[in-house]
Design a protein around this motif. Sequence first.
Motif, PDB file in Angstrom:
ATOM      1  N   ARG A 284     -37.986-154.502  -2.095  1.00  0.00           N
ATOM      2  CA  ARG A 284     -39.188-153.712  -2.387  1.00  0.00           C
ATOM      3  C   ARG A 284     -40.049-154.293  -3.495  1.00  0.00           C
ATOM      4  NH1 ARG A 284     -36.678-147.640  -1.735  1.00  0.00           N
ATOM      5  NH2 ARG A 284     -36.788-147.688   0.527  1.00  0.00           N
TER       6      ARG A 284
ATOM      7  N   ALA B  32     -47.203-152.978   5.093  1.00  0.00           N
ATOM      8  CA  ALA B  32     -47.305-151.513   5.027  1.00  0.00           C
ATOM      9  C   ALA B  32     -46.025-150.837   5.495  1.00  0.00           C
ATOM     10  CB  ALA B  32     -48.472-151.039   5.896  1.00  0.00           C
ATOM     11  N   THR B  33     -45.280-151.497   6.375  1.00  0.00           N
ATOM     12  CA  THR B  33     -44.136-150.847   7.012  1.00  0.00           C
ATOM     13  C   THR B  33     -42.800-151.488   6.658  1.00  0.00           C
ATOM     14  OG1 THR B  33     -44.510-152.220   8.967  1.00  0.00           O
ATOM     15  CG2 THR B  33     -45.493-150.021   8.987  1.00  0.00           C
ATOM     16  N   PHE B  34     -42.803-152.645   6.000  1.00  0.00           N
ATOM     17  CA  PHE B  34     -41.524-153.250   5.614  1.00  0.00           C
ATOM     18  C   PHE B  34     -40.927-152.422   4.480  1.00  0.00           C
ATOM     19  CE2 PHE B  34     -38.962-156.226   3.034  1.00  0.00           C
ATOM     20  CZ  PHE B  34     -37.978-156.489   3.981  1.00  0.00           C
ATOM     21  N   MET B  35     -39.747-151.858   4.727  1.00  0.00           N
ATOM     22  CA  MET B  35     -39.106-150.975   3.748  1.00  0.00           C
ATOM     23  C   MET B  35     -40.069-149.879   3.264  1.00  0.00           C
ATOM     24  SD  MET B  35     -36.614-153.437   1.585  1.00  0.00           S
ATOM     25  CE  MET B  35     -35.331-154.370   2.442  1.00  0.00           C
ATOM     26  N   ARG B  36     -40.897-149.421   4.175  1.00  0.00           N
ATOM     27  CA  ARG B  36     -41.894-148.364   3.924  1.00  0.00           C
ATOM     28  C   ARG B  36     -43.002-148.790   2.973  1.00  0.00           C
ATOM     29  NH1 ARG B  36     -37.140-145.311   3.716  1.00  0.00           N
ATOM     30  NH2 ARG B  36     -36.723-144.253   5.684  1.00  0.00           N
ATOM     31  N   GLY B  37     -43.231-150.092   2.861  1.00  0.00           N
ATOM     32  CA  GLY B  37     -44.406-150.544   2.124  1.00  0.00           C
ATOM     33  C   GLY B  37     -44.121-151.413   0.911  1.00  0.00           C
TER      34      GLY B  37
END
Lengths: 360, 360
Positions: A92, A113-118
């Motif tokens: 993150r 935007a979507t890797f590990m929710r951003g």
Amino acid sequence: MEPIIIQSSSHSYAIHIGENIRYDLSHYITKKYSSILVVTDEKVADLYLNDLIQVLPQSNIYSIIVPVGEQSKSMEQFHRIQTKAIESHLDRESLIIALGGGVVGDLAGFAAATFMRGINYIQVPTTILAHDSSVGGKVAINHKLGKNLIGSFYPPKMVVYDVNTLQSLKKKEVRSGYAELVKEALIANKSFFHTLLNTNLNHIDNFKLIDHLKKGIKIKAKIVEEDEKEAGIRKYLNLGHTLAHALEAELGYGTITHGEAVALGLLFALFVSENHFNNKLPLEDLKKWFQSNKYPFQLPALNPEVLMAKMKSDKKAVNNNIQMVLLKEIAEPCVIEVDDNALYFQLQAFLEYIQVKIRN
Amino acid sequence: MEPIIIQSSSHSYAIHIGENIRYDLSHYITKKYSSILVVTDEKVADLYLNDLIQVLPQSNIYSIIVPVGEQSKSMEQFHRIQTKAIESHLDRESLIIALGGGVVGDLAGFAAATFMRGINYIQVPTTILAHDSSVGGKVAINHKLGKNLIGSFYPPKMVVYDVNTLQSLKKKEVRSGYAELVKEALIANKSFFHTLLNTNLNHIDNFKLIDHLKKGIKIKAKIVEEDEKEAGIRKYLNLGHTLAHALEAELGYGTITHGEAVALGLLFALFVSENHFNNKLPLEDLKKWFQSNKYPFQLPALNPEVLMAKMKSDKKAVNNNIQMVLLKEIAEPCVIEVDDNALYFQLQAFLEYIQVKIRN
């Protein structure tokens, strides 16, 4: 040079524009990231990837190269980037850098935007067209049934725009980028519009380029800051895009560049505006400028019914009616819900006006 | 009954909990949507889909059914939902309803988060476990290399939790849900923890269920409201999840339920905490409660090195070190970056403690 500061709902970020500033990237990136993944395409990789990796702050640096073109805004490439990020142990506190044009920016931005929710991402645009996607935080991939249908609002942490990377662009790409600049001028700045109509796209120096990009970016930024989630005036930015998206979908993404499709879409918007408001707009002047700058008007025969269906499936459609941005006057846009029948006939007439054959 | 109000950074939303309130859905949905897509799974569809469609406000209503289980949190099902949404002409004024457990909630929520860059969705949870995912706005799908690696923060517009739908749950699913309730109690509420240790999972009436769900939801909500983006105390909610995610990935999603994996993960967190802080925690009491309520302890032989590698690839890892939530005392959690070697030996000792064979 002073950056342009963009206010998004989640944070503000800087757009740096200048000559050779890609070499200053490590100066701009002040945060310490645990690792960096550079996403780029095959063409840009050949030109700038090694250079860029050299100047990045020392860290775990990885890169992934996608094929050139709109086809890369796919689930498949999206999944490849996610896999690469996981396999490279990005976490993150990692950064994604989008090195390339709008396709790479949209794709890498949606992955961020979507890797590990951003996680954070930075754009290093290498096309004129990408000035448009560098403001507003829209990131997306395409679905085979339509463009940009899967995505998020997720602004970058920063944009580093080196105009030297634009001098190697093909004419086709210069045209594509300038179509969006024309759009921005039409929406908000009459004198900028006339400046553009007096610009020969074969001779643009860095000084002019910086000036035009800044003007375009500021127009877009002002609108987006007032309406990030596209509930109101942001829709103005869709000027010319209703038909443009339908043309791209119908001809196949990549057959016609986005900007070339927008050029035709802008003419269509002026055409419908003149009919709707019974006003006089610079339709003919703009068409001549597009033609003298070699925007392509030789299209295969098109079926207006198919185009209508595509316009209806556009995500700007509401309650299954086509919404179009029209102009009461230059710099006076408005959004109109258009009647299907009326639009159908105008589309037929427009295709004749630009001398495209009609196919049943 | 008064709803619980959750404050998220983008908006606040209500969690309604009660008996038979799914029939009041049209009363709760006050906004007029252009169309509604209900996402559910095969098992829940048989039980509740037709009922639900009957009570929805009159509109264009569509539904899509995914297979039961964690395997549905996949790119493939995600893409299926997007396709269904496009083909059903959903637009930005449409609604997605997630009817089902956490899997359906995460999958449908991520689809809503990314369809045309985000449309509203409402959760109608049908499992106890889903109380957890109904707060916090985390939506995601799995990557074959790890759980929840692709997703967003995107809270629902509303949650309508009908406890009558929970009475048909299998014992396995009741256990799974209660593991997260135990986790919440351990993080923040000692008396709730003791209440749970005195609860027989074979005999839970609606009154107790509503009480336990509300207590769990309130604990989670308080933490999430203080830290939506998981920068600080939200990490406490990962208590037990470091090992749980590794176990699920290693055994194959669906082989062991999420809650069953969390139960083992909680014991591991207490086990490591006791060693780390040299304190006395109710490790043995909790193990007995899990055993008397038939949580499964008969696992196949496991390789601690493989589990370590999976824990390192968990998205909570930072700088490639494993972070674990430990307890100084019940309701006194903290986040510790654990040394790989020390953790490896404790994992070995723990597997022996729960009588799982070690495999090389």
